[in-house]
Design an enzyme around this catalytic site. Structure first.
Site, PDB file in Angstrom:
ATOM      1  N   ASP A 135       9.410  29.977  26.829  1.00 55.85           N
ATOM      2  CA  ASP A 135       9.491  30.692  28.107  1.00 55.85           C
ATOM      3  C   ASP A 135       9.707  29.771  29.295  1.00 55.85           C
ATOM      4  OD1 ASP A 135       9.267  33.099  26.911  1.00 55.85           O
ATOM      5  OD2 ASP A 135       7.208  33.522  27.518  1.00 55.85           O
ATOM      6  N   ASP A 140      50.304  44.687  54.359  1.00 53.91           N
ATOM      7  CA  ASP A 140      49.653  44.191  53.150  1.00 53.91           C
ATOM      8  C   ASP A 140      48.512  45.112  52.725  1.00 53.91           C
ATOM      9  OD1 ASP A 140      51.286  42.059  52.860  1.00 53.91           O
ATOM     10  OD2 ASP A 140      49.957  40.596  53.802  1.00 53.91           O
ATOM     11  N   GLY A 142      47.325  36.902  40.355  1.00 57.93           N
ATOM     12  CA  GLY A 142      47.856  37.359  39.091  1.00 57.93           C
ATOM     13  C   GLY A 142      49.344  37.613  39.186  1.00 57.93           C
ATOM     14  N   MET A 143      49.936  37.421  40.381  1.00 54.07           N
ATOM     15  CA  MET A 143      51.376  37.596  40.518  1.00 54.07           C
ATOM     16  C   MET A 143      52.124  36.621  39.621  1.00 54.07           C
ATOM     17  SD  MET A 143      53.705  39.378  41.740  1.00 54.07           S
ATOM     18  CE  MET A 143      52.809  40.334  42.937  1.00 54.07           C
TER      19      MET A 143
END
Length: 544
Positions: free
Chosen positions: A36, A286, A421-422
């Site tokens: 623990d 945008d 991610g483009m």
């Protein structure tokens, strides 16, 4: 208490460790078996601090179970000699609580000069959040004493603590706004507070407690016992921050302090521009593209309410769903999110949350570290807005969630999470520039290998019959699919290589939804294998 391999909250003695590690000259001693002491490692790994965690484990071995407290007095003496604390908090871990030992007597036998507090953090009744909140409230009740009010208007800030979500950054943001208003700080607790600081809490004109999870009960106690008014709102977002500032000025005015409102530019980092760029960003082209992207929000009560409202009210994003794992705050969350969602998901089981995300397939998931894993599984965009977190959310740079600065940080997170991610999308469209050459070389050629037409056999067993066999031709210009007999039970479809290749041509930001729609179509029509022809058929029928 239940055993799980992923939990949203730590154990009760983990919550005790958060309070002890936050304060100065306070030390926690865990009466626990060797296993623990993992709590020490968690703080050492995640806390961005050069100091060792303010906690020690008094180890209970297997041979000590009948008289486990025999080592505790010696451990307490060693801690006092080594650390010289003002207060030692003794607590049993979730394992040794089963022994039902009297730790009060063991602590008295140690004969310490410093003050000792034995805290009953029963893991069968509480977990991390309740344990930390209850301990901090008990400390305030124990040490806060009547004080003359400070000459100048001052405030307490209650809630920032060790391993808190962006707590250090939130504290900086609050300090900046208060300094701009000309309001001084009396005490910050538990972060950096000593026992002497707790005694001075009633001297403040106002208590600020922005988190529902920690500091709320202590602020309420100071108001009821000493008449110190409490501001319990969390300034998450531009409009909530403006309302928070106005409410702070009202409460101080009621206490007799007239706080003038400076120009809004005074709250900006450079002192010249608008305090936040979010109102401007929300009107740009945008952000216009985000207005239709649904979001799912899950986490602790404070951040779920704040982030849900921010996404909806200030960025114009629809809310697909929201929920919290803090069950004792569920009613407050429902009240605050009335009109934003039809139903608030209240659960501390991550599998339930994962199933909801899989069903909704939102464009953006705002959650904890667990939702980050779930989103990765379903190829969904995810940003972490609440504990539990991993080390990447304990940042060195200034990244608050509260105040005008916090609004900019959250907006940046939304923008970069949804648009990053483009590069992946471009690779899917135009090729990988040779990144997969080693894989293609396994087929004996560095050139792209076109899959040869093949026939896929799908077996769909029927009860009390020989399995029926349906042959599906992959080649051919038309997506004609021979419908197999309906199975007795829903099948779990498997993706064939040609279907996976076709799916990769779908833009990444809708690929997860397309995958879910096609799999649902396959189950409804009894297709055990999803081929390219099945995918095309699903696309024609569902518009997948």
């Amino acid at each position: 208490m239940r055993l799980a391999y992923w939990m949203y909250e730590g154990t009760a003695h983990h919550g005790v460790g958060r309070i002890a590690n936050s304060m100065r000259n306070v030390h926690a001693v865990f009466h626990a078996p060797q296993g623990d002491d993992y709590v020490n490692a968690i703080f050492a790994m995640l806390e961005r601090s050069p100091n060792f965690p303010a906690m020690t484990t008094s180890v209970v071995s297997g041979t000590d179970l009948a008289r486990g407290t025999i080592r505790l007095p010696d451990t307490l003496k060693q801690v006092e000699e080594r650390v010289h604390p003002d207060l030692i908090i003794v607590v049993a871990s979730c394992s040794t609580i089963l022994l039902q030992e009297n730790l009060e007597i063991a602590a008295q036998h140690a004969g310490l000069q410093c003050e000792v507090m034995v805290y009953d953090a029963n893991p069968y009744r509480m977990q991390e959040i309740v344990a930390a909140e209850s301990l901090f409230t008990d400390l305030v009740k124990r040490f806060a004493k009547p004080q003359p009010r400070t000459e100048r208007p001052t405030v307490n800030i209650l809630g920032p603590a060790s391993l808190g979500f962006h707590a250090r950054h939130d504290l900086i943001s609050l300090r900046r706004m208060l300094k701009t208003l000309g309001v001084e700080i009396n005490v910050v607790a538990p972060w950096g507070a000593s026992i002497a600081d707790l005694r001075r809490l009633p001297a403040a004109w106002l208590t600020i407690a922005p988190y529902r999870e920690l500091g709320l009960r202590a602020a309420t106690y100071l108001e009821e016992q000493f008449g110190v008014p409490a501001l319990l709102d969390a300034p998450i977002g531009v409009q909530p921050t403006l309302r928070w500032i106005e409410r702070l000025r009202e409460l101080l005015a009621q206490a007799g302090a007239d706080i003038p409102m400076p120009p809004l530019t005074a709250f900006s980092l450079d002192g010249l521009s608008a305090p936040s760029a979010v109102p401007w960003l929300a009107r740009t082209a945008d952000m216009d593209s985000f207005s239709g992207k649904p979001a799912f929000v899950f986490g602790d009560a404070t951040h779920v309410v704040g982030v849900t409202r921010f996404l909806h009210d200030e960025l114009g994003m629809p809310i697909a769903g929201a929920g919290t794992y803090v069950k004792h705050q569920a009613d407050w969350v429902r009240e605050q999110l009335a009109g934003y969602v039809d139903e608030v998901l209240v659960t501390d089981e991550f599998q339930t949350v994962a199933a909801r995300i899989a069903a909704l397939r939102p464009e953006l998931v705002c959650g904890t570290q667990m939702e980050r894993h779930t989103s990765r599984r379903y190829d969904l965009n995810c940003m972490v807005i609440s504990p539990p977190t991993h080390i990447e959310n304990h940042l060195l740079a200034y990244r608050p969630f509260l105040g005008f600065d916090g609004a900019d940080v959250i907006a940046d997170e939304v923008y970069t999470t949804c648009t990053l991610g483009m590069e992946k999308h471009l690779i899917d469209l135009f090729g990988d520039a040779g990144l997969e050459l080693p894989e293609k070389a396994k087929n004996g050629s560095a050139q792209a290998v076109e899959p040869a037409p093949a026939a896929v056999t799908v077996e769909s067993p029927k009860p009390e019959q020989e399995p029926a066999v349906a042959t599906v031709a992959v080649s051919g210009p038309t997506p004609a699919v021979a419908a197999p007999p309906a199975p007795a039970a829903p099948v779990d479809p498997v993706w064939a290589a040609d279907a996976e290749a076709m799916l990769k041509k779908v833009p990444f930001f809708v690929r997860g939804r397309v995958r879910g729609n096609v799999e649902r179509y396959a189950r409804q029509h009894g297709h055990a294998v999803i081929t390219a022809q099945v995918l095309l058929a699903a696309k024609e029928e569902l518009g997948a």
